[in-house]
Scaffold this motif. Structure first.
Motif, PDB file in Angstrom:
ATOM      1  N   ARG A  60      -7.185   2.311  -1.075  1.00 50.58           N
ATOM      2  CA  ARG A  60      -7.031   3.762  -1.086  1.00 50.58           C
ATOM      3  C   ARG A  60      -8.382   4.458  -1.178  1.00 50.58           C
ATOM      4  O   ARG A  60      -8.609   5.476  -0.493  1.00 50.58           O
ATOM      5  N   ARG A 114      -6.045  -0.268  -5.008  1.00 45.00           N
ATOM      6  CA  ARG A 114      -6.898   0.872  -5.341  1.00 45.00           C
ATOM      7  C   ARG A 114      -8.145   0.898  -4.455  1.00 45.00           C
ATOM      8  O   ARG A 114      -8.594   1.974  -4.032  1.00 45.00           O
ATOM      9  N   HIS A 128       2.198   1.705  -3.433  1.00 41.59           N
ATOM     10  CA  HIS A 128       1.112   2.172  -4.306  1.00 41.59           C
ATOM     11  C   HIS A 128       0.921   3.679  -4.162  1.00 41.59           C
ATOM     12  O   HIS A 128       0.796   4.401  -5.162  1.00 41.59           O
ATOM     13  N   LEU A 129       0.913   4.174  -2.934  1.00 38.85           N
ATOM     14  CA  LEU A 129       0.753   5.612  -2.699  1.00 38.85           C
ATOM     15  C   LEU A 129       1.934   6.392  -3.262  1.00 38.85           C
ATOM     16  O   LEU A 129       1.765   7.428  -3.916  1.00 38.85           O
ATOM     17  N   ASP A 163      -5.298  13.687   0.980  1.00 40.83           N
ATOM     18  CA  ASP A 163      -4.242  13.229   0.085  1.00 40.83           C
ATOM     19  C   ASP A 163      -2.864  13.230   0.736  1.00 40.83           C
ATOM     20  O   ASP A 163      -1.842  13.245   0.049  1.00 40.83           O
ATOM     21  N   TYR A 182      -0.769  10.900   3.735  1.00 40.33           N
ATOM     22  CA  TYR A 182      -0.966   9.578   4.310  1.00 40.33           C
ATOM     23  C   TYR A 182       0.090   9.254   5.363  1.00 40.33           C
ATOM     24  O   TYR A 182       1.284   9.453   5.139  1.00 40.33           O
ATOM     25  N   ASP A 229      -9.613   7.118   1.548  1.00 35.26           N
ATOM     26  CA  ASP A 229      -9.960   8.487   1.158  1.00 35.26           C
ATOM     27  C   ASP A 229     -11.387   8.849   1.552  1.00 35.26           C
ATOM     28  O   ASP A 229     -11.682   9.998   1.895  1.00 35.26           O
ATOM     29  N   PHE A 234       0.840  -1.204   0.000  1.00 32.17           N
ATOM     30  CA  PHE A 234       0.000   0.000   0.000  1.00 32.17           C
ATOM     31  C   PHE A 234       0.873   1.251   0.000  1.00 32.17           C
ATOM     32  O   PHE A 234       0.587   2.226  -0.713  1.00 32.17           O
TER      33      PHE A 234
END
Length: 326
Positions: free
Chosen positions: A269, A266, A23-24, A156, A158, A273, A20
């Motif tokens: 996330r 995805r 990914h970010l 946005d 993290y 979010d 994760f």
């Protein structure tokens, strides 16, 4: 967003939290990654070798400095020595932000280069032989809790924390410091036992919880998880050649991660979010105060010889618009 990964030992929470984080970072998002597990593996999962990971500065060893910085000019805190892991901020406290540079990051964080970006990595530090018989691991994670109490993060941005295994995070208020908690569960009776504990403990505190099924092989495993955790099951992942290569220390570029794993990340996330709109800074502050008073009454006042309740600023609410002293 403050995001926790929890699960029993061996569930794969460190692997999934590292995926994760990658990914970010690949999307260019600012990330602070924190390894709060007693077994420090997040650095290696992010590509450091064992030597590099072992040389990361331990937050627990720098707790006096962290306290002194966060105390700022808060008149309610007479000294850094009277601060505990649950001490909430107040007028005059210094706050932390994800994107800034500050002495806490300078001392405790290191930049880790990943495909497409970099993240700040912080670690509590391992439980050493010197700690045996004189300390518990929760004293190590106290630095994490104190930093999260003083952290103002925005949309946005993290903060991803790989937590202690099992239900150890309930030994303090640390489990309430997150916008969402991803509980990694294998499709076994032991795998879902931590979920039941977490669900029960978290119910009274409004903790957003989503289950990530891991090591899922086929429909039978998926049906088992759905029967055990119901609608809390967000997504499941199975075997990954990319992950196996990473575990051998030879990961391909992140862009070659399998499509199924990419879809799962995805979804994580998107779920994280979505909690931003539900953020309640007043409740967050109340929970800080609740656990601070609980610690004060159970051990803090007696051990430190002060009334820790006096540290609470009744008019202060942590939030996006709060400033911080120089």
């Amino acid at each position: 967003m403050k995001i926790a990964f929890v699960g029993k030992g061996g569930s794969g929470k460190t692997t999934l939290s590292s995926l994760f984080i990658r990914h970010l970072a690949a999307d260019g998002a600012p990330v602070v990654a924190i390894d709060a597990d007693i077994n420090q593996h997040l650095g290696v999962a992010l590509g450091l070798d064992e030597t590099e990971a072992g040389e990361l500065p331990a937050m627990g060893d720098r707790l006096p400095m962290i306290k002194d910085y966060l105390r700022g000019i808060n008149p309610r805190i007479t000294s850094a020595g009277t601060m505990t892991k649950t001490t909430p901020p107040g007028e005059g406290s210094r706050l932390l932000r994800v994107r800034e540079n500050n002495p806490v990051y300078d001392a405790c964080a290191r930049s880790v280069e990943l495909d497409g970006g970099a993240v700040r990595l912080m670690v509590t530090g391992p439980f050493t032989d010197a700690d045996l018989g004189v300390a518990c691991y929760h004293s190590k994670t106290g630095a994490v809790e104190l930093c999260l109490n003083h952290l103002v993060d925005g949309r946005d941005e993290y903060v991803v924390v790989d937590m202690t295994a099992g239900s150890d995070s309930f030994a303090s208020g640390l489990f309430t410091r997150f916008d969402i908690t991803f509980l990694v569960a294998e499709p076994t009776r032991r795998g879902v036992s931590v979920y039941r504990q977490f669900k029960e403990y978290a119910a009274d505190f409004g903790v957003a919880l989503a289950v990530v099924g891991n090591k899922v092989h086929g429909q039978e495993d998926l049906d088992f998880l759905r029967a055990e955790v119901g609608d809390d099951l967000l997504v499941s992942v199975g075997y990954s050649d990319w992950v196996r290569a990473m575990e051998k220390g030879r990961p391909p570029r992140f862009e070659f991660l399998e499509d199924a794993s990419r879809r799962a990340l995805r979804l994580l996330r998107t779920a994280a979010d979505a909690t931003y709109e539900l953020r309640d800074w007043e409740r967050y502050t109340r929970q800080m105060v609740h656990f601070h008073l609980k610690n004060a009454e159970s051990w803090g006042n007696e051990r430190l010889g002060v009334d820790l309740a006096a540290q609470i600023d009744p008019g202060f609410v942590l939030g996006d618009g709060i400033g911080t002293p120089v």
